[in-house]
Scaffold this active site. Structure first.
Site, PDB file in Angstrom:
ATOM      1  N   TYR A   1      -7.707 -13.852  -8.632  1.00  0.00           N
ATOM      2  CA  TYR A   1      -7.571 -12.398  -8.514  1.00  0.00           C
ATOM      3  C   TYR A   1      -8.869 -11.733  -8.972  1.00  0.00           C
ATOM      4  O   TYR A   1      -9.237 -11.800 -10.147  1.00  0.00           O
ATOM      5  CB  TYR A   1      -6.369 -11.869  -9.320  1.00  0.00           C
ATOM      6  CG  TYR A   1      -5.017 -12.353  -8.801  1.00  0.00           C
ATOM      7  CD1 TYR A   1      -4.906 -12.990  -7.559  1.00  0.00           C
ATOM      8  CD2 TYR A   1      -3.854 -12.168  -9.537  1.00  0.00           C
ATOM      9  CE1 TYR A   1      -3.677 -13.435  -7.077  1.00  0.00           C
ATOM     10  CE2 TYR A   1      -2.618 -12.605  -9.057  1.00  0.00           C
ATOM     11  CZ  TYR A   1      -2.545 -13.247  -7.830  1.00  0.00           C
ATOM     12  OH  TYR A   1      -1.325 -13.693  -7.361  1.00  0.00           O
TER      13      TYR A   1
ATOM     14  N   SER B   1       3.448 -22.431  -5.854  1.00  0.00           N
ATOM     15  CA  SER B   1       3.498 -21.156  -5.149  1.00  0.00           C
ATOM     16  C   SER B   1       3.251 -21.384  -3.665  1.00  0.00           C
ATOM     17  O   SER B   1       2.238 -21.998  -3.292  1.00  0.00           O
ATOM     18  CB  SER B   1       2.463 -20.180  -5.711  1.00  0.00           C
ATOM     19  OG  SER B   1       2.520 -18.977  -4.974  1.00  0.00           O
TER      20      SER B   1
ATOM     21  N   SER C   1       5.360  -9.753  -3.778  1.00  0.00           N
ATOM     22  CA  SER C   1       5.462  -8.656  -2.791  1.00  0.00           C
ATOM     23  C   SER C   1       6.917  -8.291  -2.471  1.00  0.00           C
ATOM     24  O   SER C   1       7.291  -8.177  -1.290  1.00  0.00           O
ATOM     25  CB  SER C   1       4.689  -8.977  -1.504  1.00  0.00           C
ATOM     26  OG  SER C   1       3.301  -8.997  -1.745  1.00  0.00           O
TER      27      SER C   1
ATOM     28  N   LYS D   1       6.773   5.185   1.303  1.00  0.00           N
ATOM     29  CA  LYS D   1       5.538   5.976   1.245  1.00  0.00           C
ATOM     30  C   LYS D   1       4.835   6.076   2.598  1.00  0.00           C
ATOM     31  O   LYS D   1       3.965   6.920   2.783  1.00  0.00           O
ATOM     32  CB  LYS D   1       4.610   5.436   0.160  1.00  0.00           C
ATOM     33  CG  LYS D   1       3.989   4.085   0.467  1.00  0.00           C
ATOM     34  CD  LYS D   1       3.442   3.416  -0.787  1.00  0.00           C
ATOM     35  CE  LYS D   1       2.269   4.163  -1.377  1.00  0.00           C
ATOM     36  NZ  LYS D   1       1.813   3.504  -2.628  1.00  0.00           N
TER      37      LYS D   1
ATOM     38  N   GLN E   1       4.659   4.616 -10.483  1.00  0.00           N
ATOM     39  CA  GLN E   1       5.203   3.497  -9.700  1.00  0.00           C
ATOM     40  C   GLN E   1       5.882   2.492 -10.624  1.00  0.00           C
ATOM     41  O   GLN E   1       6.990   2.015 -10.359  1.00  0.00           O
ATOM     42  CB  GLN E   1       4.083   2.790  -8.932  1.00  0.00           C
ATOM     43  CG  GLN E   1       3.419   3.640  -7.871  1.00  0.00           C
ATOM     44  CD  GLN E   1       2.263   2.906  -7.196  1.00  0.00           C
ATOM     45  OE1 GLN E   1       1.918   1.783  -7.567  1.00  0.00           O
ATOM     46  NE2 GLN E   1       1.651   3.551  -6.217  1.00  0.00           N
TER      47      GLN E   1
HETATM   48  N1  LIG Z   1       1.497 -16.430  -5.324  1.00  0.00           N
HETATM   49  C1  LIG Z   1       0.904 -15.734  -4.394  1.00  0.00           C
HETATM   50  O1  LIG Z   1       0.337 -16.275  -3.433  1.00  0.00           O
HETATM   51  C2  LIG Z   1       0.912 -14.242  -4.509  1.00  0.00           C
HETATM   52  C3  LIG Z   1       0.463 -13.435  -3.447  1.00  0.00           C
HETATM   53  C4  LIG Z   1       0.513 -12.062  -3.610  1.00  0.00           C
HETATM   54  C5  LIG Z   1       0.986 -11.503  -4.786  1.00  0.00           C
HETATM   55  N2  LIG Z   1       1.386 -12.316  -5.814  1.00  0.00           N
HETATM   56  C6  LIG Z   1       1.878 -11.770  -7.097  1.00  0.00           C
HETATM   57  O2  LIG Z   1       2.858 -10.763  -6.855  1.00  0.00           O
HETATM   58  C7  LIG Z   1       2.444  -9.536  -7.464  1.00  0.00           C
HETATM   59  C8  LIG Z   1       2.977  -8.385  -6.695  1.00  0.00           C
HETATM   60  O3  LIG Z   1       2.511  -8.373  -5.360  1.00  0.00           O
HETATM   61  P1  LIG Z   1       2.345  -6.989  -4.634  1.00  0.00           P
HETATM   62  O4  LIG Z   1       1.389  -6.136  -5.410  1.00  0.00           O
HETATM   63  O5  LIG Z   1       2.056  -7.240  -3.208  1.00  0.00           O
HETATM   64  O6  LIG Z   1       3.849  -6.414  -4.827  1.00  0.00           O
HETATM   65  P2  LIG Z   1       4.624  -5.150  -4.298  1.00  0.00           P
HETATM   66  O7  LIG Z   1       5.377  -4.670  -5.480  1.00  0.00           O
HETATM   67  O8  LIG Z   1       5.366  -5.512  -3.067  1.00  0.00           O
HETATM   68  O9  LIG Z   1       3.515  -4.078  -3.880  1.00  0.00           O
HETATM   69  C9  LIG Z   1       2.815  -3.392  -4.867  1.00  0.00           C
HETATM   70  C10 LIG Z   1       2.066  -2.193  -4.301  1.00  0.00           C
HETATM   71  O10 LIG Z   1       2.949  -1.271  -3.666  1.00  0.00           O
HETATM   72  C11 LIG Z   1       2.663   0.059  -4.106  1.00  0.00           C
HETATM   73  N3  LIG Z   1       3.793   0.479  -4.962  1.00  0.00           N
HETATM   74  C12 LIG Z   1       4.423  -0.255  -5.921  1.00  0.00           C
HETATM   75  N4  LIG Z   1       5.451   0.404  -6.455  1.00  0.00           N
HETATM   76  C13 LIG Z   1       5.507   1.595  -5.837  1.00  0.00           C
HETATM   77  C14 LIG Z   1       6.377   2.689  -5.950  1.00  0.00           C
HETATM   78  N5  LIG Z   1       7.411   2.691  -6.808  1.00  0.00           N
HETATM   79  N6  LIG Z   1       6.152   3.777  -5.152  1.00  0.00           N
HETATM   80  C15 LIG Z   1       5.124   3.790  -4.263  1.00  0.00           C
HETATM   81  N7  LIG Z   1       4.253   2.760  -4.118  1.00  0.00           N
HETATM   82  C16 LIG Z   1       4.447   1.655  -4.884  1.00  0.00           C
HETATM   83  C17 LIG Z   1       1.331  -0.020  -4.843  1.00  0.00           C
HETATM   84  O11 LIG Z   1       0.260  -0.003  -3.899  1.00  0.00           O
HETATM   85  P3  LIG Z   1      -0.657   1.291  -3.573  1.00  0.00           P
HETATM   86  O12 LIG Z   1      -0.491   2.291  -4.669  1.00  0.00           O
HETATM   87  O13 LIG Z   1      -2.025   0.721  -3.477  1.00  0.00           O
HETATM   88  O14 LIG Z   1      -0.167   1.766  -2.239  1.00  0.00           O
HETATM   89  C18 LIG Z   1       1.394  -1.416  -5.434  1.00  0.00           C
HETATM   90  O15 LIG Z   1       0.152  -1.970  -5.772  1.00  0.00           O
HETATM   91  C19 LIG Z   1       0.920  -9.662  -7.511  1.00  0.00           C
HETATM   92  O16 LIG Z   1       0.313  -8.808  -8.441  1.00  0.00           O
HETATM   93  C20 LIG Z   1       0.763 -11.107  -7.891  1.00  0.00           C
HETATM   94  O17 LIG Z   1       0.993 -11.276  -9.284  1.00  0.00           O
HETATM   95  C21 LIG Z   1       1.364 -13.667  -5.677  1.00  0.00           C
END
Ligand SMILES: NC(=O)c1ccc[n+]([C@@H]2O[C@H](COP(=O)([O-])OP(=O)(O)OC[C@H]3O[C@@H](n4cnc5c(N)ncnc54)[C@H](OP(=O)(O)O)[C@@H]3O)[C@@H](O)[C@H]2O)c1
Length: 316
Positions: A55, A154, A210, A220, A290
């Site tokens: 990351y 993962s 995600s 959004k 958020q």
């Molecule tokens: N193992 C893997 O291969 C892998 C891959 C990906 C992620 N991950 C892990 O999973 C975690 C989460 O992934 P993700 O960030 O894609 O998860 P997510 O929760 O699906 O998306 C998060 C994004 O959505 C927006 N958001 C979140 N909550 C919100 C709300 N209540 N209202 C409006 N917008 C909101 C924000 O983006 P904006 O504000 O930029 O729009 C935020 O950065 C990562 O940090 C990582 O630790 C692992």
């Protein structure tokens, strides 16, 4: 906040957790803001924070390492994870799951994170160029050396997870206790048809990434693409979820959330958490609001009629 066992292990993780991917040290550089988000997450009951060496090429680990030190949260209150696999430089040895790379990487991660151990060390992907025996042995050794308490996989296939678990068990090695797959209302098929049938019986808990489909499920993007959002800033991510069919589904979910008096983000997270084989939903947050929105899902339970209503919308 609900706490769940990480699979069959004794480790308790918060049902809602927070990760650093694309955000901390990447799209969000403001350390005061990240500190505020992390502090509020911990105050709200989140104990599990997910990271990876890849990351922002180490910056995700470094930013959160500094912030946890500043916040002075007792280390034993936290469940910290990180991962290894993706290239960390152009060197051919600086990637994958070879014994050499894993043992070198864990120490570099611990330095950046300013901690003596992580709680979970993930193989960020499976490595077809390293034998399964070498992979299982080195992760088992990382755990036995005390540098991580548990290890996980993962985005491994069901067959790879089963092979690693079987090999570890047969050879008296430490078996993986968790798998980290992508899973959400808009990305459900692989987990439900392939992964859960293997992980649940083996007591391997899922910590899901995600769960909001990168923000899509919050609503959004109902009326276009606001500036400063993940989809506005990244075409690849946008293409994976932003299309007319998904916008229609997310709009239809609003009525379900409204009837329950909750937000669509909370509905989407609670929907993932309905699965007993899921230990935690790893969310991302670029703003305090958020995080506060998402936190509230940690106490929600959806009844059967609501699940059925949601399934109807998702199937359309
Ligand atoms: N193992 C893997 O291969 C892998 C891959 C990906 C992620 N991950 C892990 O999973 C975690 C989460 O992934 P993700 O960030 O894609 O998860 P997510 O929760 O699906 O998306 C998060 C994004 O959505 C927006 N958001 C979140 N909550 C919100 C709300 N209540 N209202 C409006 N917008 C909101 C924000 O983006 P904006 O504000 O930029 O729009 C935020 O950065 C990562 O940090 C990582 O630790 C692992």
């Amino acid at each position: 906040m609900q706490y769940r066992r990480l699979g069959r292990s004794g480790l308790k993780v918060s049902a809602v957790s927070l990760g650093a991917w694309t955000t901390y040290g990447g799209s969000v550089q403001d350390k005061a803001l990240i500190k505020d988000i992390v502090a509020k997450a911990f105050e709200g009951g989140i104990n599990f924070f997910d990271n990876a060496d890849a990351y922002a090429r180490g910056q995700g680990e470094a930013f959160l390492g500094e912030i946890f030190e500043d916040l002075d949260i007792p280390r034993h209150h936290l469940v910290l994870s990180t991962k290894v696999f993706w290239p960390m430089s152009d060197a051919i040895t600086d990637r994958g799951l070879s014994r050499k790379h894993v043992l070198e990487s864990i120490d570099l991660s611990l330095d950046r994170m300013r901690t003596d151990y992580v709680d979970i060390y993930f193989a960020h992907r499976c490595d077809p160029e390293t034998p399964m025996e070498e992979i299982v042995e080195v992760f088992s050794d990382v755990v036995r050396s005390g540098r991580s308490h548990y290890w996980g996989t993962s985005e491994w296939s069901a067959a790879q997870i089963a092979e690693a678990h079987t090999y570890a068990t047969a050879h008296g090695l430490v078996a993986p206790v968790t798998e980290q797959p992508q899973y959400s209302m808009l990305y459900r098929e692989r987990v439900e048809s392939q992964i859960l049938p293997v992980t649940e019986p083996k007591g391997i808990g899922l910590v899901v990434w995600s769960p909001l489909a990168m923000g899509m499920l919050t609503g959004k993007y109902d009326d276009g693409m606001p500036d400063g959002t993940r989809f506005a800033d990244n075409e690849g991510f946008r293409k994976s979820f932003l299309n007319d069919a998904n916008v229609a589904k997310v709009k239809a979910l609003k009525a379900v959330a409204d009837d329950l008096g909750i937000t669509r983000a909370q509905l989407a997270l609670a929907w993932v958490l309905r699965q007993s084989g899921v230990s935690s939903v790893i969310t991302g947050a670029t703003k305090v609001e958020q995080l506060l929105d998402n936190l509230a899902a940690g106490d929600l339970e959806l009844d059967a009629a609501t699940i059925e209503r949601i399934d109807g919308i998702l199937a359309d």
